[in-house]
Design an enzyme around this catalytic site. Structure first.
Site, PDB file in Angstrom:
ATOM      1  CE  LYS A 194      16.360   3.729  26.405  1.00 48.70           C
ATOM      2  NZ  LYS A 194      16.857   4.998  26.966  1.00 48.70           N
ATOM      3  NE  ARG A 221      18.609  10.778  19.532  1.00 49.87           N
ATOM      4  CZ  ARG A 221      18.197   9.860  20.387  1.00 49.87           C
ATOM      5  NH1 ARG A 221      18.776   8.670  20.419  1.00 49.87           N
ATOM      6  NH2 ARG A 221      17.219  10.101  21.232  1.00 49.87           N
ATOM      7  NE  ARG A 267      10.563   6.494  25.501  1.00 51.93           N
ATOM      8  CZ  ARG A 267      11.736   6.325  24.895  1.00 51.93           C
ATOM      9  NH1 ARG A 267      12.034   5.212  24.288  1.00 51.93           N
ATOM     10  NH2 ARG A 267      12.601   7.299  24.918  1.00 51.93           N
ATOM     11  NE  ARG A 325      22.602  10.241  21.972  1.00 48.74           N
ATOM     12  CZ  ARG A 325      21.460   9.738  22.438  1.00 48.74           C
ATOM     13  NH1 ARG A 325      21.396   8.454  22.772  1.00 48.74           N
ATOM     14  NH2 ARG A 325      20.419  10.510  22.607  1.00 48.74           N
ATOM     15  NE  ARG A 372      15.355  12.494  24.582  1.00 49.19           N
ATOM     16  CZ  ARG A 372      16.617  12.406  24.197  1.00 49.19           C
ATOM     17  NH1 ARG A 372      17.298  13.498  23.875  1.00 49.19           N
ATOM     18  NH2 ARG A 372      17.209  11.245  24.121  1.00 49.19           N
TER      19      ARG A 372
HETATM   20  P1  AP5 Z   1      23.037   5.712  24.567  1.00 46.33           P
HETATM   21  O1  AP5 Z   1      23.444   4.288  24.611  1.00 46.33           O
HETATM   22  O2  AP5 Z   1      22.835   6.349  23.250  1.00 46.33           O
HETATM   23  O3  AP5 Z   1      21.778   5.943  25.546  1.00 46.33           O
HETATM   24  P2  AP5 Z   1      20.252   5.563  25.356  1.00 46.33           P
HETATM   25  O4  AP5 Z   1      19.754   5.040  26.670  1.00 46.33           O
HETATM   26  O5  AP5 Z   1      20.038   4.701  24.162  1.00 46.33           O
HETATM   27  O6  AP5 Z   1      19.645   7.024  25.152  1.00 46.33           O
HETATM   28  P3  AP5 Z   1      18.570   7.561  24.107  1.00 46.33           P
HETATM   29  O7  AP5 Z   1      18.697   9.049  24.085  1.00 46.33           O
HETATM   30  O8  AP5 Z   1      18.648   6.841  22.811  1.00 46.33           O
HETATM   31  O9  AP5 Z   1      17.248   7.196  24.832  1.00 46.33           O
HETATM   32  P4  AP5 Z   1      15.893   7.835  24.656  1.00 46.33           P
HETATM   33  O10 AP5 Z   1      15.074   6.852  25.393  1.00 46.33           O
HETATM   34  O11 AP5 Z   1      15.756   9.232  25.108  1.00 46.33           O
HETATM   35  O12 AP5 Z   1      15.712   7.968  23.060  1.00 46.33           O
HETATM   36  P5  AP5 Z   1      14.994   7.055  21.977  1.00 46.33           P
HETATM   37  O13 AP5 Z   1      15.807   7.102  20.751  1.00 46.33           O
HETATM   38  O14 AP5 Z   1      14.601   5.749  22.534  1.00 46.33           O
HETATM   39  O15 AP5 Z   1      24.140   6.554  25.406  1.00 46.33           O
HETATM   40  C1  AP5 Z   1      24.050   7.958  25.530  1.00 46.33           C
HETATM   41  C2  AP5 Z   1      25.470   8.560  25.488  1.00 46.33           C
HETATM   42  O16 AP5 Z   1      26.186   8.178  26.650  1.00 46.33           O
HETATM   43  C3  AP5 Z   1      26.320   8.084  24.301  1.00 46.33           C
HETATM   44  O17 AP5 Z   1      27.124   9.141  23.866  1.00 46.33           O
HETATM   45  C4  AP5 Z   1      27.181   6.948  24.890  1.00 46.33           C
HETATM   46  O18 AP5 Z   1      28.416   6.849  24.202  1.00 46.33           O
HETATM   47  C5  AP5 Z   1      27.357   7.411  26.322  1.00 46.33           C
HETATM   48  N1  AP5 Z   1      27.365   6.290  27.268  1.00 46.33           N
HETATM   49  C6  AP5 Z   1      26.552   5.192  27.244  1.00 46.33           C
HETATM   50  N2  AP5 Z   1      26.829   4.383  28.299  1.00 46.33           N
HETATM   51  C7  AP5 Z   1      27.814   5.010  29.014  1.00 46.33           C
HETATM   52  C8  AP5 Z   1      28.514   4.689  30.211  1.00 46.33           C
HETATM   53  N3  AP5 Z   1      28.234   3.567  30.897  1.00 46.33           N
HETATM   54  N4  AP5 Z   1      29.455   5.566  30.663  1.00 46.33           N
HETATM   55  C9  AP5 Z   1      29.717   6.709  29.981  1.00 46.33           C
HETATM   56  N5  AP5 Z   1      29.106   7.066  28.837  1.00 46.33           N
HETATM   57  C10 AP5 Z   1      28.155   6.236  28.349  1.00 46.33           C
HETATM   58  O19 AP5 Z   1      13.637   7.882  21.716  1.00 46.33           O
HETATM   59  C11 AP5 Z   1      13.643   9.150  21.094  1.00 46.33           C
HETATM   60  C12 AP5 Z   1      12.209   9.690  21.033  1.00 46.33           C
HETATM   61  O20 AP5 Z   1      11.390   8.808  20.225  1.00 46.33           O
HETATM   62  C13 AP5 Z   1      11.473   9.787  22.369  1.00 46.33           C
HETATM   63  O21 AP5 Z   1      11.785  10.996  23.047  1.00 46.33           O
HETATM   64  C14 AP5 Z   1      10.008   9.724  21.911  1.00 46.33           C
HETATM   65  O22 AP5 Z   1       9.566  10.947  21.393  1.00 46.33           O
HETATM   66  C15 AP5 Z   1      10.081   8.716  20.764  1.00 46.33           C
HETATM   67  N6  AP5 Z   1       9.842   7.328  21.208  1.00 46.33           N
HETATM   68  C16 AP5 Z   1      10.755   6.292  21.168  1.00 46.33           C
HETATM   69  N7  AP5 Z   1      10.203   5.179  21.656  1.00 46.33           N
HETATM   70  C17 AP5 Z   1       8.932   5.485  22.027  1.00 46.33           C
HETATM   71  C18 AP5 Z   1       7.869   4.753  22.624  1.00 46.33           C
HETATM   72  N8  AP5 Z   1       8.003   3.456  22.958  1.00 46.33           N
HETATM   73  N9  AP5 Z   1       6.708   5.416  22.885  1.00 46.33           N
HETATM   74  C19 AP5 Z   1       6.548   6.708  22.540  1.00 46.33           C
HETATM   75  N10 AP5 Z   1       7.503   7.465  21.987  1.00 46.33           N
HETATM   76  C20 AP5 Z   1       8.696   6.863  21.725  1.00 46.33           C
HETATM   77 MG    MG Z   2      19.067   4.931  22.296  1.00 46.00          MG
END
Ligand code: AP5
Ligand code: MG
Length: 216
Positions: A13, A159, A87, A126, A170
């Site tokens: 994402k 992270r 979410r 990552r 997760r």
């Molecule tokens: P990356 O682009 O970083 O992936 P991402 O989908 O953004 O993954 P996140 O871990 O950020 O998602 P998440 O939903 O778990 O965490 P968030 O921060 O939102 O890519 C990942 C890796 O893969 C990178 O190294 C990249 O280089 C590589 N990559 C990407 N695309 C690729 C491809 N096509 N091929 C190969 N490699 C690739 O949330 C964190 C926490 O916050 C949650 O657990 C929760 O506790 C809280 N939170 C956040 N939002 C909410 C909400 N709305 N409600 C409640 N709690 C929330």
């Molecule tokens: Mg992210």
């Protein structure tokens, strides 16, 4: 354009948002990035969110809905892309209600589909820049100099929630609480599914095709 990006942890994402921002001039609103910023500033909100984030659970809806409503209020006319919000179905209903009050709607929901099997490798490899938020991978998307951000030379970090135990939690949280949103938005007829197992550039190109068609 007002866009919601859905996908499991590690679906890409954040990575895809960077391309979308530079092509369409949208504001990138990542709930996870905003929460990490609050934590690094030691705010009350950041302190409340900490234990949920570190365990791989969701932060309670009421905290998130208020936080994201403020962020959306400040969005520019070009629009925004929501990454990681909504979410839960509760969050999606609150978002629809808030947009409706100002005569707005979501134009498209981009659903990034990735097999669970490749998520762990993406997450454990990552590395992120704590300064500008740029995202790298130790094999798939290496920085020019190992361990250092290409944009500002800051030392990259891992992270704290990117360890196998929390990643598993997760993923489970995603399937149980967030995946039902795909059906919620399918009923509105605005979901576009993408195979996000592919390389990031290939995924970006299919998203551009879909959004270009939508905006003409
Ligand atoms: P990356 O682009 O970083 O992936 P991402 O989908 O953004 O993954 P996140 O871990 O950020 O998602 P998440 O939903 O778990 O965490 P968030 O921060 O939102 O890519 C990942 C890796 O893969 C990178 O190294 C990249 O280089 C590589 N990559 C990407 N695309 C690729 C491809 N096509 N091929 C190969 N490699 C690739 O949330 C964190 C926490 O916050 C949650 O657990 C929760 O506790 C809280 N939170 C956040 N939002 C909410 C909400 N709305 N409600 C409640 N709690 C929330
Ligand atoms: Mg992210």
């Amino acid at each position: 354009m007002r866009i919601v990006l859905l996908g499991a942890p590690g679906a890409g994402k954040g990575t895809q948002c960077k391309s979308l921002v530079s092509r369409y001039g949208l504001l990138h609103l990542s709930s996870g990035d905003i929460l990490r910023q609050e934590r690094s500033e030691g705010t009350e909100l950041g302190k409340k969110a900490q234990r949920y984030m570190d365990s791989g659970a969701l932060v309670p809806d009421e905290i998130i809905i208020e936080m994201m409503a403020k962020a959306i209020d400040n969005a520019p006319a070009a629009g925004f892309i929501l990454d990681g919000f909504p979410r839960t179905v509760n969050q999606a209903v609150a978002l629809d209600k808030a947009l409706d009050e100002s005569g707005q709607t979501i134009d498209a929901v981009l659903n990034l589909e990735v097999d669970d099997g490749i998520i762990e490798k993406r997450m454990t490899g990552r590395r992120s820049c704590p300064q500008c938020g740029a995202v790298y991978h130790i094999e798939n998307m290496k920085p020019k100099t190992e361990g250092v951000c290409d944009h500002d030379g800051t030392e990259l970090i891992q992270r704290p929630d990117d360890n196998p135990k929390v990643v598993a939690k997760r993923l489970e949280t995603y399937h149980r609480q967030t995946e039902p949103l795909v059906d919620y938005y399918k009923k509105q007829g605005i979901v576009h599914d993408f195979d996000a197992n592919d390389e990031a550039e290939v995924v970006a190109s299919s998203i551009f095709d879909a959004l270009d068609t939508l905006s003409t």
